[in-house]
Write an enzyme that holds these catalytic residues in place. Sequence first.
Site, mmCIF file in Angstrom:
data_model
loop_
_atom_site.group_PDB
_atom_site.id
_atom_site.type_symbol
_atom_site.label_atom_id
_atom_site.label_comp_id
_atom_site.label_asym_id
_atom_site.label_seq_id
_atom_site.Cartn_x
_atom_site.Cartn_y
_atom_site.Cartn_z
ATOM 1 N N LYS A 180 2.199 -3.354 7.316
ATOM 2 C CA LYS A 180 2.439 -3.562 5.882
ATOM 3 C C LYS A 180 3.902 -3.231 5.548
ATOM 4 O O LYS A 180 4.541 -3.940 4.768
ATOM 5 C CB LYS A 180 1.493 -2.696 5.032
ATOM 6 C CG LYS A 180 0.031 -3.081 5.100
ATOM 7 C CD LYS A 180 -0.270 -4.467 4.530
ATOM 8 C CE LYS A 180 -0.108 -4.567 3.039
ATOM 9 N NZ LYS A 180 -0.557 -5.892 2.522
ATOM 10 N N THR A 205 0.826 -1.216 0.000
ATOM 11 C CA THR A 205 0.000 0.000 0.000
ATOM 12 C C THR A 205 0.858 1.263 0.000
ATOM 13 O O THR A 205 2.009 1.234 0.456
ATOM 14 C CB THR A 205 -0.894 -0.021 1.266
ATOM 15 O OG1 THR A 205 -1.505 1.252 1.420
ATOM 16 C CG2 THR A 205 -0.087 -0.295 2.537
ATOM 17 N N ASP A 206 0.269 2.366 -0.452
ATOM 18 C CA ASP A 206 0.987 3.651 -0.389
ATOM 19 C C ASP A 206 1.070 4.172 1.051
ATOM 20 O O ASP A 206 1.826 5.105 1.325
ATOM 21 C CB ASP A 206 0.327 4.698 -1.303
ATOM 22 C CG ASP A 206 -1.128 4.996 -0.974
ATOM 23 O OD1 ASP A 206 -1.697 4.359 -0.056
ATOM 24 O OD2 ASP A 206 -1.718 5.870 -1.644
ATOM 25 N N GLU A 207 0.296 3.552 1.978
ATOM 26 C CA GLU A 207 0.305 4.060 3.362
ATOM 27 C C GLU A 207 1.656 3.846 4.044
ATOM 28 O O GLU A 207 1.928 4.464 5.074
ATOM 29 C CB GLU A 207 -0.809 3.399 4.191
ATOM 30 C CG GLU A 207 -2.168 3.669 3.603
ATOM 31 C CD GLU A 207 -3.307 3.641 4.604
ATOM 32 O OE1 GLU A 207 -3.061 3.596 5.817
ATOM 33 O OE2 GLU A 207 -4.455 3.672 4.140
HETATM 34 P P1 NAD Z 1 -9.931 -7.140 2.488
HETATM 35 O O1 NAD Z 1 -9.918 -6.842 3.943
HETATM 36 O O2 NAD Z 1 -11.163 -6.847 1.697
HETATM 37 O O3 NAD Z 1 -9.592 -8.683 2.262
HETATM 38 C C1 NAD Z 1 -8.604 -9.362 2.963
HETATM 39 C C2 NAD Z 1 -8.775 -10.854 2.718
HETATM 40 O O4 NAD Z 1 -7.702 -11.541 3.388
HETATM 41 C C3 NAD Z 1 -10.090 -11.424 3.266
HETATM 42 O O5 NAD Z 1 -10.680 -12.281 2.324
HETATM 43 C C4 NAD Z 1 -9.660 -12.207 4.505
HETATM 44 O O6 NAD Z 1 -10.501 -13.305 4.805
HETATM 45 C C5 NAD Z 1 -8.254 -12.660 4.094
HETATM 46 N N1 NAD Z 1 -7.397 -12.936 5.246
HETATM 47 C C6 NAD Z 1 -7.195 -12.150 6.335
HETATM 48 N N2 NAD Z 1 -6.369 -12.773 7.199
HETATM 49 C C7 NAD Z 1 -6.016 -13.946 6.639
HETATM 50 C C8 NAD Z 1 -5.164 -15.020 7.023
HETATM 51 N N3 NAD Z 1 -4.507 -14.999 8.192
HETATM 52 N N4 NAD Z 1 -5.016 -16.081 6.179
HETATM 53 C C9 NAD Z 1 -5.673 -16.102 4.995
HETATM 54 N N5 NAD Z 1 -6.522 -15.140 4.602
HETATM 55 C C10 NAD Z 1 -6.674 -14.069 5.397
HETATM 56 O O7 NAD Z 1 -8.666 -6.389 1.892
HETATM 57 P P2 NAD Z 1 -8.493 -5.622 0.499
HETATM 58 O O8 NAD Z 1 -8.991 -4.240 0.649
HETATM 59 O O9 NAD Z 1 -8.989 -6.485 -0.593
HETATM 60 O O10 NAD Z 1 -6.897 -5.545 0.442
HETATM 61 C C11 NAD Z 1 -6.148 -6.640 -0.096
HETATM 62 C C12 NAD Z 1 -4.666 -6.307 -0.021
HETATM 63 O O11 NAD Z 1 -4.398 -5.119 -0.755
HETATM 64 C C13 NAD Z 1 -4.169 -6.047 1.396
HETATM 65 O O12 NAD Z 1 -2.887 -6.619 1.516
HETATM 66 C C14 NAD Z 1 -4.085 -4.526 1.507
HETATM 67 O O13 NAD Z 1 -3.086 -4.141 2.391
HETATM 68 C C15 NAD Z 1 -3.736 -4.171 0.074
HETATM 69 N N6 NAD Z 1 -4.188 -2.842 -0.384
HETATM 70 C C16 NAD Z 1 -5.489 -2.468 -0.242
HETATM 71 C C17 NAD Z 1 -5.910 -1.244 -0.752
HETATM 72 C C18 NAD Z 1 -7.354 -0.794 -0.632
HETATM 73 O O14 NAD Z 1 -7.659 0.337 -0.998
HETATM 74 N N7 NAD Z 1 -8.279 -1.622 -0.171
HETATM 75 C C19 NAD Z 1 -4.993 -0.402 -1.398
HETATM 76 C C20 NAD Z 1 -3.656 -0.813 -1.510
HETATM 77 C C21 NAD Z 1 -3.266 -2.048 -1.012
HETATM 78 O O1 DAU Z 2 -4.112 4.034 0.545
HETATM 79 C C1 DAU Z 2 -4.345 2.657 0.483
HETATM 80 C C2 DAU Z 2 -5.186 2.220 1.661
HETATM 81 O O2 DAU Z 2 -6.506 2.704 1.429
HETATM 82 C C3 DAU Z 2 -5.188 0.711 1.875
HETATM 83 O O3 DAU Z 2 -3.902 0.288 2.182
HETATM 84 C C4 DAU Z 2 -6.164 0.330 2.998
HETATM 85 O O4 DAU Z 2 -6.244 -1.077 3.101
HETATM 86 C C5 DAU Z 2 -7.535 0.874 2.661
HETATM 87 O O5 DAU Z 2 -8.441 0.595 3.699
HETATM 88 C C6 DAU Z 2 -7.460 2.387 2.415
HETATM 89 O O6 DAU Z 2 -7.153 3.096 3.645
HETATM 90 P P1 DAU Z 2 -7.889 4.470 4.056
HETATM 91 O O7 DAU Z 2 -7.794 4.640 5.507
HETATM 92 O O8 DAU Z 2 -7.435 5.577 3.180
HETATM 93 O O9 DAU Z 2 -9.397 4.067 3.586
HETATM 94 P P2 DAU Z 2 -10.815 4.311 4.287
HETATM 95 O O10 DAU Z 2 -11.852 3.948 3.269
HETATM 96 O O11 DAU Z 2 -10.902 3.692 5.628
HETATM 97 O O12 DAU Z 2 -10.846 5.897 4.467
HETATM 98 C C7 DAU Z 2 -10.691 6.783 3.370
HETATM 99 C C8 DAU Z 2 -10.653 8.202 3.934
HETATM 100 O O13 DAU Z 2 -11.972 8.513 4.427
HETATM 101 C C9 DAU Z 2 -9.728 8.379 5.117
HETATM 102 O O14 DAU Z 2 -9.151 9.672 5.061
HETATM 103 C C10 DAU Z 2 -10.631 8.269 6.338
HETATM 104 C C11 DAU Z 2 -11.930 8.825 5.840
HETATM 105 N N1 DAU Z 2 -13.167 8.237 6.436
HETATM 106 C C12 DAU Z 2 -13.274 6.881 6.436
HETATM 107 C C13 DAU Z 2 -14.402 6.285 6.972
HETATM 108 C C14 DAU Z 2 -14.526 4.768 7.000
HETATM 109 C C15 DAU Z 2 -14.166 9.067 6.933
HETATM 110 O O15 DAU Z 2 -14.058 10.309 6.890
HETATM 111 N N2 DAU Z 2 -15.281 8.461 7.447
HETATM 112 C C16 DAU Z 2 -15.436 7.100 7.493
HETATM 113 O O16 DAU Z 2 -16.478 6.621 8.015
#
Ligand code: NAD
Ligand code: DAU
Length: 374
Positions: free
Chosen positions: A171, A141-143
């Site tokens: 991460k 992730t970019d975080e």
């Molecule tokens: P998500 O939470 O929707 O899904 C995570 C999945 O991993 C689930 O299906 C869960 O059951 C499985 N899991 C969790 N723990 C496990 C374990 N111990 N063994 C096997 N499976 C397990 O997550 P997502 O949003 O789809 O993110 C997927 C990946 O991408 C993550 O690594 C996250 O850090 C990365 N990522 C997410 C975002 C985003 O915006 N959502 C952006 C950049 C990177």
């Molecule tokens: O940047 C990549 C990341 O993006 C991934 O690595 C993470 O897995 C993914 O969850 C996401 O993280 P964020 O914290 O940016 O996503 P989230 O949707 O939780 O929040 C987006 C923005 O909105 C953040 O600034 C927090 C804000 N927010 C979020 C929620 C859930 C609110 O203001 N209200 C809310 O209820």
Amino acid sequence: MSNNNQYCPTNILVTGGAGFIGSNFVHYWLKEYPTNRVVVLDALTYAGNVENLKPAEGNPNFRFVHADILDYDNTVKLLREEKIDTIVHFAAESHVDRSITSPDAFIETNVKGTHELLKAAKTVWLDENPSMSHLFQHISTDEVYGTLKPNDPPFREDTPYAPNSPYAASKASSDFFVRSYQETYGLNTNISNCSNNYGPYQFPEKLIPLVISNILESKALPIYGDGQQIRDWLYVDDHARGIDLIIRKGKRGEPYNIGGINEWANIDIVNLVCDTVDKRLSESEKLKKQYPNAPVCLGKKARELITYVKDRLGHDHHYAIDPTKSNSELGYKPDESFVTGIDKTIKWYLDNEDWWRHIMSGEYQDWINQQYEK
Ligand code: NAD
Ligand code: DAU
């Protein structure tokens, strides 16, 4: 390597394939590469849902395995049995707010789990089959870069890591373990650091699906702090395409950033989602019947639900990706515009009411209630 020096996987293991991005990736991959074998390994935590994999059911090249990445013996067995040559590692605890209230699970899965997976890959690919071509594609992730200050340039691959939340720290730590297995043992790896994804099958604890589902029930739309925090949003299929390019064309051991060139303040996104949901419902009698509690059905506007709440602890103010490297080395650029992507996403949630209602009725509802009781 084959085909103009491109790496061509045959049997892929997708960890976390029942989650949001993992399931979208599975559908993308089966469509693009129908002769590849795709095995999903997922522990089905609260965030995993086998429903997300329904479109793949019945495909003879697809298999779902209910297992934990912490189980080294099981992964070794699976890698051997399925002759896996490529691991695409999505499995993680992914929600920042949960990492603030309960960080332990993040260390277990994201750090320790990734390490168990790396050990299993090393055993089967390096110790048992040293000539086998292989790839460990780590989804990060970019975080990990922390937050941009007002005059900072967007994140590049050489921006120093400065994770701020327990999620980001876990991460970052997993990225370092992946790097160490490349440098120490010669495991072929790539790390991709991607910005915020949105699209179908995203668990409604994350901003965009939370706002869509709350509007449909006329529930408050919580905006943390002043709502001016900025994220760089990418449609989930564009993430899958970026990973595909890295797998096929990426230089091993190199990190690649994937971003949307699409920066939005949270409040502007929430306003856009509000207006788009209002418009879709006001144009359709069928949708009005389906969602009688939505603001337009009560003579109101969705924006009226916006509620400013206490800020997230340690809230990162600004993320943005500099996509120069993935663009120049891999030819990557996102296809989907934000307006069309948001519209497609809202349509998906409107059409899949059972999916999100089912999720909202269980463990998630208990968790979110606890947040607001504090
Ligand atoms: P998500 O939470 O929707 O899904 C995570 C999945 O991993 C689930 O299906 C869960 O059951 C499985 N899991 C969790 N723990 C496990 C374990 N111990 N063994 C096997 N499976 C397990 O997550 P997502 O949003 O789809 O993110 C997927 C990946 O991408 C993550 O690594 C996250 O850090 C990365 N990522 C997410 C975002 C985003 O915006 N959502 C952006 C950049 C990177
Ligand atoms: O940047 C990549 C990341 O993006 C991934 O690595 C993470 O897995 C993914 O969850 C996401 O993280 P964020 O914290 O940016 O996503 P989230 O949707 O939780 O929040 C987006 C923005 O909105 C953040 O600034 C927090 C804000 N927010 C979020 C929620 C859930 C609110 O203001 N209200 C809310 O209820």
